[in-house]
Write an enzyme that holds these catalytic residues in place. Structure first.
Site, mmCIF file in Angstrom:
data_model
loop_
_atom_site.group_PDB
_atom_site.id
_atom_site.type_symbol
_atom_site.label_atom_id
_atom_site.label_comp_id
_atom_site.label_asym_id
_atom_site.label_seq_id
_atom_site.Cartn_x
_atom_site.Cartn_y
_atom_site.Cartn_z
ATOM 1 N N ASP A 10 1.021 -1.158 -0.046
ATOM 2 C CA ASP A 10 -0.132 -0.053 -0.065
ATOM 3 C C ASP A 10 0.770 1.277 0.200
ATOM 4 O OD1 ASP A 10 -2.181 1.715 0.077
ATOM 5 O OD2 ASP A 10 -3.051 0.574 1.907
ATOM 6 N N ASP A 11 0.359 2.137 -1.036
ATOM 7 C CA ASP A 11 1.277 3.540 -0.951
ATOM 8 C C ASP A 11 2.526 3.505 -1.242
ATOM 9 O OD1 ASP A 11 -1.331 4.331 -0.127
ATOM 10 O OD2 ASP A 11 -0.846 5.629 1.198
ATOM 11 N N CYS A 55 -6.711 3.998 -2.906
ATOM 12 C CA CYS A 55 -6.671 2.574 -2.607
ATOM 13 C C CYS A 55 -7.848 1.982 -3.295
ATOM 14 C CB CYS A 55 -6.616 2.319 -1.008
ATOM 15 S SG CYS A 55 -5.172 3.176 -0.190
ATOM 16 N N HIS A 59 -9.749 -2.996 -0.928
ATOM 17 C CA HIS A 59 -9.682 -1.946 0.351
ATOM 18 C C HIS A 59 -10.675 -2.328 1.156
ATOM 19 C CE1 HIS A 59 -9.339 1.868 1.721
ATOM 20 N NE2 HIS A 59 -10.484 2.200 1.903
ATOM 21 N N ASP A 67 -0.195 -0.139 -5.090
ATOM 22 C CA ASP A 67 -1.477 0.367 -5.663
ATOM 23 C C ASP A 67 -1.458 1.935 -6.209
ATOM 24 O OD1 ASP A 67 -1.321 1.440 -2.945
ATOM 25 O OD2 ASP A 67 -3.214 0.926 -2.547
ATOM 26 N N HIS A 68 -0.368 2.315 -5.676
ATOM 27 C CA HIS A 68 -0.398 3.923 -6.372
ATOM 28 C C HIS A 68 1.198 4.309 -5.739
ATOM 29 C CE1 HIS A 68 -2.094 4.836 -2.624
ATOM 30 N NE2 HIS A 68 -3.129 4.183 -2.897
#
Length: 530
Positions: A35-36, A74, A128, A333-334
């Site tokens: 994540d992130d 997310c 999510h 995810d990003h």
């Protein structure tokens, strides 16, 4: 018993045996989400990140230098990846609506693998929160506990930080009412505690994933799809002290481009709302050099902590003798702005937020350790895994299998990839439209400041409903350029209200919008569509 019946039973047994054998021969899938995480890793050229396990995986597999998410937040990003569908197809653009509310019948990646003989389970964060899709995307529960390992209690390992978070929530509830539950009542942005890895969720969940893998491997007739989702380096950045100690704070390089792009879209950047909800973070204005350095230190420590957990997970796959019949895919995810363009957070249409880490390892790939500069997208993972597992590729998928790149990573590939994000400047940090209560919190002055900036740029084209509810930025990334078109979603065929163009050959930091001086190039790039 008649001859006909004996013959029927014989052929039935043959069909069952062949079917079972086919399923047993299929590769396992170890599906790792982070994540992130922006590509702040050694294998991506970071001069400071300590990430030996992911670096090793990249050297023995295929690393994608230019992989992009479909939306830098997310829930929409994960929904796109897990369904192989772009946000405009799922209709999911923010974190406060469930995938199944909008798409009750859409097929997910693990659901499809279950239909073709796989057992699927997950640990940590894959979809999510609220989109875990129990009973459809997963065929079995993960292991719930491991002997001798305590489940973490609270968001922090240190009692004083859990108390600080609780006290802050009470204060926010007293001041803002239920609006505080939408993220205002947060604790500190980071923590460095001298604790074991399992004192935090990612370390604990890694042990659950290893135990789950061992259980799933006990059935040799059923391949497994095991998903492990790491919450870090999402806020809050809480990692054991030993990972903080890997870094000399004074040696950590900070963002060199900390201003908005010249002539860029006034709606293209936000006011770092997500970070500002944390205790100890200024509610307006710059963070200051000392705090900014501490925050990047926290992000890097969290990344190294996750890297260590992935090392344990892959080692467990090796120790179980499963590596030679398994696919390992790792994705983020990003991305995340760490002061870049003056922003802290994800949620933009720029390179920093949309570019993601992506790597894959398979036992049969011909090229190892040669990274690919091919343009790929997260929605490409679904068809890729289907092809590798030799199961049908569903017709609804909007991505392209990158299996050919595993043997020839330098071959010509996609002309462009695509991302989108609704007006970051006038959305909350979960990408949902501004709630009524938001303007009544301490975010009110920030929102007014952002509005003023947009009004100054838009002039008589300013329209509050358009800006808050209907404005979508569509990003097209080619080998050389990034084009961002800001469109009214209620009238998609009309001319964009603003256009940005960045030349990565001369301006990799996206510091200057050159759209006004290149109308023919804008027209050419605008014709590219997913």
């Amino acid at each position: 018993m008649s001859l006909w019946f004996k013959t029927f039973v014989f052929f039935l047994l043959v069909i069952v045996c062949v079917s079972d054998s086919s399923a047993a021969d299929k590769p396992n899938v170890l599906f790792i989400a982070i994540d992130d995480l922006r590509p702040e890793l050694g294998c991506y050229g970071s001069p400071i990140a300590v990430s030996p396990n992911l670096d090793t995986l990249a050297r023995d597999g295929l690393l994608f230098n230019r992989a992009y998410c479909q939306q830098a937040i997310c829930r929409p990003s994960r929904a796109s990846l897990m369904t192989g569908s772009r946000p405009d197809t799922t209709g999911l653009y923010h974190n406060y609506v469930e995938l199944r509310e909008l798409q009750p019948d859409i097929l997910t990646l693990p659901e499809h693998f279950i239909e073709h003989g796989y057992e699927a389970a997950y640990c940590g964060k894959i979809f999510h929160q609220g989109d875990t899709d129990e009973g459809r995307s997963w065929s079995r529960d993960r292991v719930k506990s491991v002997k001798g390992i305590k489940r973490p209690v609270g968001a922090y390992a240190l009692p004083e930080n859990n108390k600080l978070k609780n006290d802050n929530m009470k204060a926010m509830l007293a001041k803002y009412g239920q609006q505080a539950r939408m993220g205002l009542g947060s604790g500190p942005a980071y923590e460095s505690a001298d604790v074991e890895d399992t004192a935090y969720a990612d370390g604990f969940n890694t042990q659950l994933a290893i135990a789950t893998m061992k259980e799933m491997a006990e059935n040799p007739d059923k391949p497994f799809f095991l998903a492990m989702g790491y919450k870090l380096p999402h806020l809050n950045w809480c990692a054991p002290k030993k990972y903080w100690d890997l870094y000399d704070p004074a040696a950590i390089p900070m963002a060199t481009q900390d201003a908005a792009p010249k002539d860029g879209a006034s709606m293209g950047l936000h006011a770092s709302f997500e970070l500002r909800t944390r205790v100890g973070i200024p509610k307006s204005g710059p963070l200051g050099e000392e705090l900014a350095r501490k925050l990047k230190h926290a992000y890097l420590a969290s990344t190294s902590y996750v890297d260590a957990q992935i090392g344990l997970l892959v080692a467990a796959l090796d120790e179980a003798g499963l590596r030679d019949n398994s696919i390992i895919v790792v994705w983020g995810d990003h991305g995340w702005h760490l002061g870049d363009l003056g922003v802290w957070g994800k949620a933009t249409n720029y390179e920093i937020a949309t570019r993601v880490p992506l790597m894959i390892w398979t036992p049969g790939m011909k090229s190892r350790g040669t990274p690919s500069d091919a343009l790929v997208e997260l929605i490409d993972i679904f068809p890729t895994l289907c092809e590798l597992a030799e199961i049908p590729i569903p017709q609804h998928l909007e991505g392209k299998s990158f299996v050919p790149l595993l043997d020839d990573p330098k071959q010509p590939w996609k002309e462009a990839v695509f991302s989108q994000y609704p007006n970051p400047a006038l959305r909350e940090w979960a990408a949902n439209p501004l709630s009524v209560g938001m303007r009544e919190t301490w975010f009110g002055p920030l929102i007014e400041e952002v509005e003023t900036r947009i009004k100054d740029q838009m002039g008589d084209r300013w329209d509050r409903d358009l800006m808050e509810q209907r404005l979508m930025g569509y990003a097209t990334r080619t080998d050389r350029y990034r084009l961002v078109q800001w469109k009214d979603t209620s009238a998609p065929q009309t001319k964009p209200i603003f256009i940005e163009l960045y030349d990565h050959q001369t301006d990799p930091g996206e510091t200057r919008n050159i759209a006004a001086g290149h109308p023919d190039l804008v027209a050419k790039l605008s014709a590219l569509t997913p």
